[in-house]
Design an enzyme around this catalytic site. Structure first.
Site, PDB file in Angstrom:
ATOM      1  N   ASP A 171       0.550  -0.682   0.040  1.00  0.00           N
ATOM      2  CA  ASP A 171       0.055   0.116  -0.382  1.00  0.00           C
ATOM      3  C   ASP A 171       0.680   1.709  -0.072  1.00  0.00           C
ATOM      4  O   ASP A 171       1.103   2.319   1.049  1.00  0.00           O
ATOM      5  CB  ASP A 171      -0.954  -0.157   1.152  1.00  0.00           C
ATOM      6  CG  ASP A 171      -1.986   0.618   1.555  1.00  0.00           C
ATOM      7  OD1 ASP A 171      -1.688   2.018   0.375  1.00  0.00           O
ATOM      8  OD2 ASP A 171      -2.808   1.141   2.101  1.00  0.00           O
ATOM      9  N   ASP A 187       6.911   8.229  -2.208  1.00  0.00           N
ATOM     10  CA  ASP A 187       7.256   8.917  -1.351  1.00  0.00           C
ATOM     11  C   ASP A 187       7.751  10.242  -2.060  1.00  0.00           C
ATOM     12  O   ASP A 187       7.430  11.562  -0.746  1.00  0.00           O
ATOM     13  CB  ASP A 187       7.917   8.462  -0.249  1.00  0.00           C
ATOM     14  CG  ASP A 187       6.431   7.552   1.039  1.00  0.00           C
ATOM     15  OD1 ASP A 187       5.575   8.471   1.139  1.00  0.00           O
ATOM     16  OD2 ASP A 187       7.140   6.717   1.791  1.00  0.00           O
TER      17      ASP A 187
END
Length: 224
Positions: A84, A90
């Protein structure tokens, strides 16, 4: 070994898709540690003055980076995994927060250096890069509706709309022109509503299977 990551805008259903792949394709899931990230509520709800003083956005991204690093090490020991979000995605969040001034350029440099060092440390691990990213995308209106519907208090508020729009407006471009860690399957979440229409789950799973076979990520007998 096969590693899938599920990416995309906040609220579009990454965890739902991760669970679907877990249940239908028998992949071991690794989830985004939202509840464990103690900085996240401050990231969303602190005033601009508090963010400037206490550097909550930078600390939040460091917390996520540490969590992703741990996840990749764990996932590398398994045969079939679904993540996930991943450590690579990021970077986009950290970059956007730098562009809008919530993270300083000096902090972003520290973030990138730390991320680079982590990836070098993982060099001996055979599966640190995913085989496939399932990228969930949709209209900004759909994003906002789904954020509202899932009801996390710290994600709500008119003051966050500009931030969400900034993330959303550049996301497709980043995936199409800058992300190069794996093959990407674009999933239009205007087409699938996996909660409201459960039969969409079967359609999506079949689409994912077909994409993975057609792109030589797995063989057809993987799903037999």
């Amino acid at each position: 070994m096969t590693m899938i990551t599920v990416g995309g805008m906040i609220g579009l259903g990454k965890t739902t898709v991760t669970n679907l792949i877990r249940d239908e394709l028998d992949f071991k899931p690794f989830y985004e540690s939202v509840e464990d990230n103690i900085m996240l509520p401050y990231f969303y709800k602190a005033s601009p003055e508090e963010q400037l003083l206490k550097r909550y956005p930078f600390l939040t991204q460091l917390d996520f980076l540490n969590s992703r690093f741990k996840t990749i090490k764990q996932a590398s020991r398994e045969d079939k995994t679904v993540l996930d979000r991943s450590i690579f995605e990021d970077w986009y969040f950290a970059r956007v927060n730098t562009d809008i001034g919530r993270i300083s350029e000096e902090e972003f440099s520290i973030y990138e250096n730390l991320s680079r060092n982590m990836m070098e440390e993982l060099a001996e691990i055979p599966r640190k890069h995913p085989d496939l990213m399932l990228y969930l995308h949709g209209s900004f209106e759909t994003v906002m509706t789904r954020i509202e519907n899932r009801g996390r208090d710290f994600e709500q508020g008119e003051e966050l709309t500009n931030y969400y729009h900034r993330l959303w407006s550049g996301y497709d471009d980043w995936v199409e022109n800058h992300y190069n860690q794996s093959k990407v399957m674009f999933i239009d979440m205007e087409k699938y509503d996996l909660v409201k229409y459960p039969h969409h789950q079967n359609v999506l799973i079949q689409d994912i299977k077909d994409f993975m076979i057609e792109n030589d990520i797995v063989t057809a007998d993987t799903f037999e």
